[in-house]
Design a protein around this motif. Sequence first.
Motif, PDB file in Angstrom:
ATOM      1  N   PHE A 258       0.804  -1.224   0.000  1.00 42.59           N
ATOM      2  CA  PHE A 258       0.000   0.000   0.000  1.00 42.59           C
ATOM      3  C   PHE A 258       0.838   1.277   0.000  1.00 42.59           C
ATOM      4  O   PHE A 258       0.309   2.369  -0.185  1.00 42.59           O
ATOM      5  CB  PHE A 258      -1.030   0.026   1.118  1.00 42.59           C
ATOM      6  CG  PHE A 258      -0.518  -0.214   2.531  1.00 42.59           C
ATOM      7  CD1 PHE A 258       0.731   0.202   2.959  1.00 42.59           C
ATOM      8  CD2 PHE A 258      -1.336  -0.867   3.449  1.00 42.59           C
ATOM      9  CE1 PHE A 258       1.166   0.003   4.254  1.00 42.59           C
ATOM     10  CE2 PHE A 258      -0.912  -1.077   4.752  1.00 42.59           C
ATOM     11  CZ  PHE A 258       0.344  -0.635   5.160  1.00 42.59           C
ATOM     12  N   PHE A 259       2.142   1.168   0.199  1.00 44.69           N
ATOM     13  CA  PHE A 259       2.996   2.342   0.059  1.00 44.69           C
ATOM     14  C   PHE A 259       3.311   2.632  -1.407  1.00 44.69           C
ATOM     15  O   PHE A 259       3.873   3.688  -1.734  1.00 44.69           O
ATOM     16  CB  PHE A 259       4.299   2.166   0.834  1.00 44.69           C
ATOM     17  CG  PHE A 259       4.126   2.266   2.326  1.00 44.69           C
ATOM     18  CD1 PHE A 259       3.602   3.400   2.907  1.00 44.69           C
ATOM     19  CD2 PHE A 259       4.488   1.205   3.144  1.00 44.69           C
ATOM     20  CE1 PHE A 259       3.443   3.498   4.282  1.00 44.69           C
ATOM     21  CE2 PHE A 259       4.335   1.287   4.521  1.00 44.69           C
ATOM     22  CZ  PHE A 259       3.801   2.439   5.093  1.00 44.69           C
ATOM     23  N   ILE A 262      -2.639   1.148  -4.744  1.00 43.90           N
ATOM     24  CA  ILE A 262      -3.845   0.484  -4.246  1.00 43.90           C
ATOM     25  C   ILE A 262      -4.655   0.052  -5.461  1.00 43.90           C
ATOM     26  O   ILE A 262      -4.720   0.788  -6.458  1.00 43.90           O
ATOM     27  CB  ILE A 262      -4.686   1.454  -3.377  1.00 43.90           C
ATOM     28  CG1 ILE A 262      -3.856   2.043  -2.232  1.00 43.90           C
ATOM     29  CG2 ILE A 262      -5.932   0.756  -2.826  1.00 43.90           C
ATOM     30  CD1 ILE A 262      -3.497   1.093  -1.134  1.00 43.90           C
ATOM     31  N   LEU A 271     -10.164   0.747   5.525  1.00 43.61           N
ATOM     32  CA  LEU A 271      -8.910   0.628   6.273  1.00 43.61           C
ATOM     33  C   LEU A 271      -9.267   0.397   7.739  1.00 43.61           C
ATOM     34  O   LEU A 271      -9.719   1.317   8.420  1.00 43.61           O
ATOM     35  CB  LEU A 271      -8.083   1.909   6.154  1.00 43.61           C
ATOM     36  CG  LEU A 271      -7.526   2.291   4.780  1.00 43.61           C
ATOM     37  CD1 LEU A 271      -7.140   3.762   4.780  1.00 43.61           C
ATOM     38  CD2 LEU A 271      -6.326   1.431   4.437  1.00 43.61           C
ATOM     39  N   TRP A 278       1.185   3.652  11.810  1.00 43.40           N
ATOM     40  CA  TRP A 278       2.158   4.478  11.108  1.00 43.40           C
ATOM     41  C   TRP A 278       2.089   5.939  11.555  1.00 43.40           C
ATOM     42  O   TRP A 278       1.059   6.425  12.001  1.00 43.40           O
ATOM     43  CB  TRP A 278       1.916   4.401   9.589  1.00 43.40           C
ATOM     44  CG  TRP A 278       1.878   2.995   9.091  1.00 43.40           C
ATOM     45  CD1 TRP A 278       0.780   2.223   8.851  1.00 43.40           C
ATOM     46  CD2 TRP A 278       3.004   2.150   8.810  1.00 43.40           C
ATOM     47  NE1 TRP A 278       1.138   0.967   8.428  1.00 43.40           N
ATOM     48  CE2 TRP A 278       2.504   0.893   8.393  1.00 43.40           C
ATOM     49  CE3 TRP A 278       4.388   2.345   8.857  1.00 43.40           C
ATOM     50  CZ2 TRP A 278       3.332  -0.166   8.033  1.00 43.40           C
ATOM     51  CZ3 TRP A 278       5.218   1.285   8.497  1.00 43.40           C
ATOM     52  CH2 TRP A 278       4.685   0.052   8.094  1.00 43.40           C
ATOM     53  N   ARG A 282       3.730   8.578   6.778  1.00 46.10           N
ATOM     54  CA  ARG A 282       3.462   7.315   6.086  1.00 46.10           C
ATOM     55  C   ARG A 282       1.961   7.040   5.983  1.00 46.10           C
ATOM     56  O   ARG A 282       1.498   6.449   4.995  1.00 46.10           O
ATOM     57  CB  ARG A 282       4.213   6.182   6.771  1.00 46.10           C
ATOM     58  CG  ARG A 282       5.702   6.176   6.416  1.00 46.10           C
ATOM     59  CD  ARG A 282       6.511   5.155   7.163  1.00 46.10           C
ATOM     60  NE  ARG A 282       6.799   5.600   8.524  1.00 46.10           N
ATOM     61  CZ  ARG A 282       7.684   5.014   9.318  1.00 46.10           C
ATOM     62  NH1 ARG A 282       8.369   3.965   8.883  1.00 46.10           N
ATOM     63  NH2 ARG A 282       7.903   5.480  10.539  1.00 46.10           N
ATOM     64  N   SER A 283       1.195   7.483   6.966  1.00 44.03           N
ATOM     65  CA  SER A 283      -0.263   7.358   6.866  1.00 44.03           C
ATOM     66  C   SER A 283      -0.792   8.175   5.698  1.00 44.03           C
ATOM     67  O   SER A 283      -1.690   7.733   4.961  1.00 44.03           O
ATOM     68  CB  SER A 283      -0.927   7.819   8.169  1.00 44.03           C
ATOM     69  OG  SER A 283      -0.627   6.947   9.235  1.00 44.03           O
ATOM     70  N   ILE A 286      -0.264   6.337   2.433  1.00 38.07           N
ATOM     71  CA  ILE A 286      -1.289   5.301   2.238  1.00 38.07           C
ATOM     72  C   ILE A 286      -2.589   5.929   1.754  1.00 38.07           C
ATOM     73  O   ILE A 286      -3.221   5.454   0.795  1.00 38.07           O
ATOM     74  CB  ILE A 286      -1.514   4.519   3.542  1.00 38.07           C
ATOM     75  CG1 ILE A 286      -0.248   3.775   3.950  1.00 38.07           C
ATOM     76  CG2 ILE A 286      -2.681   3.538   3.384  1.00 38.07           C
ATOM     77  CD1 ILE A 286      -0.296   3.200   5.362  1.00 38.07           C
ATOM     78  N   ASN A 289      -2.419   7.155  -1.842  1.00 38.69           N
ATOM     79  CA  ASN A 289      -2.504   6.038  -2.786  1.00 38.69           C
ATOM     80  C   ASN A 289      -3.940   5.550  -2.920  1.00 38.69           C
ATOM     81  O   ASN A 289      -4.371   5.160  -4.020  1.00 38.69           O
ATOM     82  CB  ASN A 289      -1.577   4.911  -2.354  1.00 38.69           C
ATOM     83  CG  ASN A 289      -0.118   5.212  -2.645  1.00 38.69           C
ATOM     84  OD1 ASN A 289       0.198   6.032  -3.512  1.00 38.69           O
ATOM     85  ND2 ASN A 289       0.784   4.572  -1.926  1.00 38.69           N
ATOM     86  N   CYS A 290      -4.679   5.560  -1.819  1.00 43.29           N
ATOM     87  CA  CYS A 290      -6.105   5.240  -1.902  1.00 43.29           C
ATOM     88  C   CYS A 290      -6.816   6.246  -2.805  1.00 43.29           C
ATOM     89  O   CYS A 290      -7.626   5.863  -3.667  1.00 43.29           O
ATOM     90  CB  CYS A 290      -6.744   5.252  -0.511  1.00 43.29           C
ATOM     91  SG  CYS A 290      -6.314   3.860   0.549  1.00 43.29           S
TER      92      CYS A 290
END
Length: 367
Positions: A258-259, A262, A271, A278, A282-283, A286, A289-290
Amino acid sequence: MPEGPYTPPPNPGRFIIQSMLALRGWLLKLVDTITPPELTIFEHTFAVMRTQMVHVAAKLKLADQLENGPLSAHELALRTGANADVLERMLRALAQLGVFRRQPDGRFANNRISRVLRTGALGGPAFPEYFGSSYHAHAWAELEHTVMTGKSAFEHVHGASFWDYFERHPEHGTVFDEAMSRLTELDAPAVASSPIFREVRKVCDVAGGSGMLLGAILARHDHLHGILFDQPPRLDDARARLRQRNVLSRCELTAGNFFESIPTGADAYLLKDVLHDWDDARSTTILRNCRRAMKPNQRLLIVEMLLTDAPPYPMVNLLDMEMITVCSEGRQRTATQFEALLDDAGFSVRKVHPLPGLTSLIEGVAR
């Protein structure tokens, strides 16, 4: 033999659960007001002993051994290979704490608390097996490092992130995955009953692990299709679980990170207990990317325990410390903090839905 359709366990309403927890907390505080403070501190200090005794009881599957009736410590020692004298002393201490029951004849039996430690029980032995494990305890023994530096004690002790450690030690990762599946099992009925799932056609469970949650959602909503997105080893376990729930035919299993990206193609993305692992940077990766995988106005559903000014139960604050001490500088967050994260990633918060228990569902919408 294939199992029948999945029937989620009953889940009391949020008000009932939080009222019980609030009453319990109030009673404990009342006891503390009449207990010498030195004794209270001693009891807090001794908590590590409780953790380790429950851990060993879970690892030895003592509750399974006692399910067919009371046994003496000697009989349990023969079955488990333990030292009979020490095992009896440990069980006597646990019984005094309300875990297991010591009979007048000296034999030990299960009670309502110890039955949670049975294999297959709601909750199960994996959670105390994980939390009392030596690699986890070693990280907490270096809590001072985290307090002084703001960095993960786990990484300081083991020279690897939490997740990299499990790649090197898959036997420990298996226990952790089972513990998280059992924790998700407690929340799954409440999440699956959300009316939001009646309004979408395809949901992607990001880092959905063993498929416990997605399986419950698909079993409850016949019209839904799903995408389970996680790393390959977890998908192998998930395939069997989804097949047992008779929902595998409505689910795509997609491997990835997921980094990096997605999967596209869903109209809702889920989620659960992912972002708390995280830090904010980093959150946000994610979440972005979503957002790249989504179209405007599609739903993002985040299920987590929220920090509040007056939590009814200390678990949320304790988990907050777990996230920074063990995971990758993670944290439990307030609803306001989630709103800021989502805004930065291209989402708006439509509503925060309190769920039965301690979790909440944050409903975000892609801008």
